[in-house]
Design an enzyme around this catalytic site. Structure first.
Site, PDB file in Angstrom:
ATOM      1  CD  GLU A  92      -1.169  -0.157   3.629  1.00  0.00           C
ATOM      2  OE1 GLU A  92      -2.037  -0.999   3.522  1.00  0.00           O
ATOM      3  OE2 GLU A  92      -1.090   0.495   4.783  1.00  0.00           O
ATOM      4  CG  HIS A 103      -2.676   1.024   8.010  1.00  0.00           C
ATOM      5  ND1 HIS A 103      -2.126  -0.294   7.232  1.00  0.00           N
ATOM      6  CD2 HIS A 103      -3.704   0.537   8.608  1.00  0.00           C
ATOM      7  CE1 HIS A 103      -2.998  -1.022   7.538  1.00  0.00           C
ATOM      8  NE2 HIS A 103      -3.806  -0.684   8.163  1.00  0.00           N
TER       9      HIS A 103
END
Lengths: 288, 388
Positions: free
Chosen positions: A209, A247
């Site tokens: 990601e 995150h």
């Protein structure tokens, strides 16, 4: 074979007496994992459905031969618990806890490395080797036994891709969520090198990601050091620069670390990148 | 590549300087002002010329006209009136830092940040300060001294010398000041759990004194529990209205600019959903992560925030149940639809734990604006279609 956890795993659960710790430890045991002990200061002598609890990790190791820890200790006490687990001589530590300060992780990363300890996480779903052992919070029923190694920075996205693979009849040797934080104990490269050495793993899927440059580094490693085919998926193409997406790892600032930059780095090294979770599973299926 | 990790809580210049001063770093005398009258009073108290500086969480304020010199209290008041309320890259100026003007001889750059690739703190120092550091890194990389610190060993005096000699600082007195400053900056970095401490420019005054003329400090959100004083520095007005509402409800929400509202569980899965919305020809309106739990109340709160965005024309739910149970999410959707009027159609994709039960609950409720879809791609496509 599998990597990191298997039939030889003897698990001690840190904070076994907590709500999360007991819930997942019992699920891990029901799956067939050898959950041999719990550690919880002040709870020595108790047991959780037959799993003995010790005051310290080293006592648990001495009494039960535990070689792996799963850490469910709340964030503000987690660094201390990780030092305790490292000093108790465990080979592998899987830290599920979310929200550990990054400065603690900078020191812990170095401390664990210097002692040859495999640290997975923090802020990760754990590790499952289907049919052998499950350590952490991964819902085991999604994954089948097979020859695909799966490594990911995300939790639920890992489940999604495992599910897509299973729908196409593909199973896994081991599935590892390395965690999405800025500093984690094991990188893509650490895991890729173990998959490369694992005779049962034939193909590897890497799920990345936005943020950092782990995927870019992994691309180079795959090209230079790996013989097994690697496929990738990257999340976050539509994330705007500078936005935090939950995150700590899912951060982009400027151009480096974008999904597009990662995709290009991977493709430049001959690694196929699926546009959707479904497509990456299809790419794997086509190659077998 | 310079690894810049800008996660966490950004502090204003004046807050960063407060932390600097606590650790002995030299900064100019200054006062906070939130009105033109306060700016005038601050200038009177400081005496002589002052600089009126917009406090915003974004770079480039000088170019935008957010930093002005004022020779008198009257001028400070007029400058403040012009700068307050000004919008700099989407940030409205509500606070000003009124600082005694420094007599600048030279401008340097000094920072310590987190290099996530090396997993170590990284110092960067250059005598070519006052400009964008990325520019120096790109056009004149030899001029930028980079130095990692072992996080277990911490800062040693030689780190300071490596920076000053590395940058070719000839004057011994200047070297000593910078070496002490670097040591103090590392103290701020570690003791405040910062992910970035940047001084740009670090100036040498005409009197040969070093001074931190600016301060950019970002603090790790995960460490705020042990820094109540820093946590209290958060300016709730700095975040967009919707994000503030979401934070109060404990929902991870980031406002984007499209028409498809997106909810899911887990940051990676939600990001992947945004990408699929874009692939289907739509534009995501937000990022919203229900997190691991996904309890009914969390779903209600999130739906309330998302449906209130007037740009949103359709909403897509993407849930892969693990710890999150799909039936619980379905209950949340039903509760939300009872409690608040939601005009937008809601597309729902459930898989994993209790997915069937979740789908059954929704279908039994016979709702006209809820659309189940079997896969995340089909859900994204349907949402884009419904948004027209």
């Amino acid at each position: 074979m599998a990597i990191i956890v298997d039939k030889s795993t003897r698990l001690v659960v840190q904070n076994l007496t907590g709500r999360e710790g007991s819930f997942h430890a019992l699920r891990n045991r029901a799956y067939g994992t050898q959950v041999v002990a719990g550690a919880a200061p002040g709870h020595g002598g108790e047991d959780v459905e037959g799993i003995p609890v010790f005051n310290t990790v080293s006592e648990a190791v001495r009494e039960t031969g535990a070689n792996t820890a799963a850490t469910f200790v709340p964030a503000r006490f987690a660094a201390d618990a990780l030092y305790e687990a490292i000093d108790a001589g465990l080979e592998t530590i899987v830290c599920i806890t979310e929200g550990i300060p990054v400065h603690e992780m900078l020191r812990l990363y170095q401390y664990a490395r210097d002692r040859g300890v495999t640290l997975i996480g923090p802020n990760c779903p754990g590790v499952i080797s289907p049919g052998k052992a499950n350590v952490g919070i991964i819902p085991a029923e999604i994954f089948a036994q097979g020859s695909v190694g799966l490594v990911s920075r995300s939790g639920t996205l890992t489940y999604q891709i495992g599910y897509e693979l299973a729908q196409l009849g593909l199973g896994n040797t081991t599935v590892i969520g390395i965690g999405g934080d800025a500093v984690v104990g094991s990188s893509f490269i650490d895991i890729l090198s173990r998959f490369e050495a694992d005779p049962e793993t034939e193909i590897v899927v890497m799920v990345g990601e936005i943020g950092g440059d782990e995927e870019e580094r992994a691309a180079q490693f795959v090209a230079e050091e790996m013989t097994k085919p690697v496929f990738a998926y990257i999340a976050g193409f539509t994330a705007p620069p500078g936005k935090t997406m939950g995150h700590a790892g899912a951060i982009i600032s400027g151009s480096a670390g974008t999904a597009q930059a990662k995709k290009e780095a991977l493709e430049a090294r001959g690694i196929e990148v699926g546009t959707t979770p479904t497509e990456v599973a299809q790419l794997v299926a086509k190659s077998v | 590549m310079v690894s810049r990790l800008l996660l966490g809580m950004d502090l204003y210049e004046y807050q960063g300087k407060e932390l600097f001063r606590r650790h002995g770093l030299p900064t100019g005398a200054g006062k906070l002002a939130q009105t033109p009258a306060e700016a005038r009073a601050a200038a009177e108290e400081l005496g002589a010329a002052v600089v009126v500086k917009a406090q915003v969480h974004v770079g480039g304020r000088g170019k935008a006209g957010g930093v002005k010199v004022a020779a008198s209290p009257e001028e400070a008041e007029a400058r403040a009136a012009a700068i307050l309320g000004m919008e700099i890259k989407g940030h409205v100026v509500r606070r000003l830092w009124i600082e005694s003007a420094a007599e600048i001889e030279r401008e340097y750059y000094l920072s310590v940040t987190l290099d996530r690739g090396a997993k170590k703190p990284l110092f960067m120092f250059t005598t070519e300060g006052g400009v964008e550091i990325e520019q120096v890194a790109a056009t004149n990389p030899e001029a930028l001294v980079k130095l990692h610190v072992d996080p277990l060993e911490g800062f040693h005096p030689w780190h300071g010398r490596a920076l000053t000699f590395g940058a070719g600082i000839a004057d011994a007195n200047e070297r000593r000041q910078i070496e002490r400053l670097a040591s103090q900056l590392y103290e701020v970095f570690t003791s405040c759990d910062a992910t970035l401490c940047e001084i740009n420019p670090l100036v040498v005054t005409k009197a040969g004194e070093l001074l931190a003329l600016d301060a950019k400090v970002t603090v790790d959100d995960n460490a705020l529990f042990r820094h109540e004083d820093i946590a209290a520095m958060r300016d709730p007005e700095a975040a967009p209205l919707e994000e503030r509402a979401a934070r109060e409800k404990g929902v991870t929400y980031v406002k984007l600019d499209g028409e498809i509202g997106v909810l899911g569980n887990g940051a990676g899965l939600v990001m992947s959903t945004l990408d699929l919305v874009a692939l289907a020809g739509g534009r995501p309106a937000n990022f919203c992560d229900l997190g691991g739990g996904g309890a009914a109340q969390g779903v209600v709160d999130a739906l309330e925030v998302i449906s209130a965005d007037p740009q949103v024309k359709a909403i897509v739910f993407n849930i892969f149940g693990g710890i999150t149970r799909c039936d619980e999410v379905a209950r949340g959707i039903l509760q939300a639809l009872e409690a608040i009027a939601i005009a937008q159609p809601i597309v729902v994709r459930f898989d994993g734990t209790n997915a069937e039960e979740g789908r059954r609950l929704l279908s039994e409720a016979k709702l006209t604006n809820v659309y189940p879809e079997p896969t995340m791609l089909e859900a994204a496509k349907r949402a884009v279609e419904l948004a027209g």
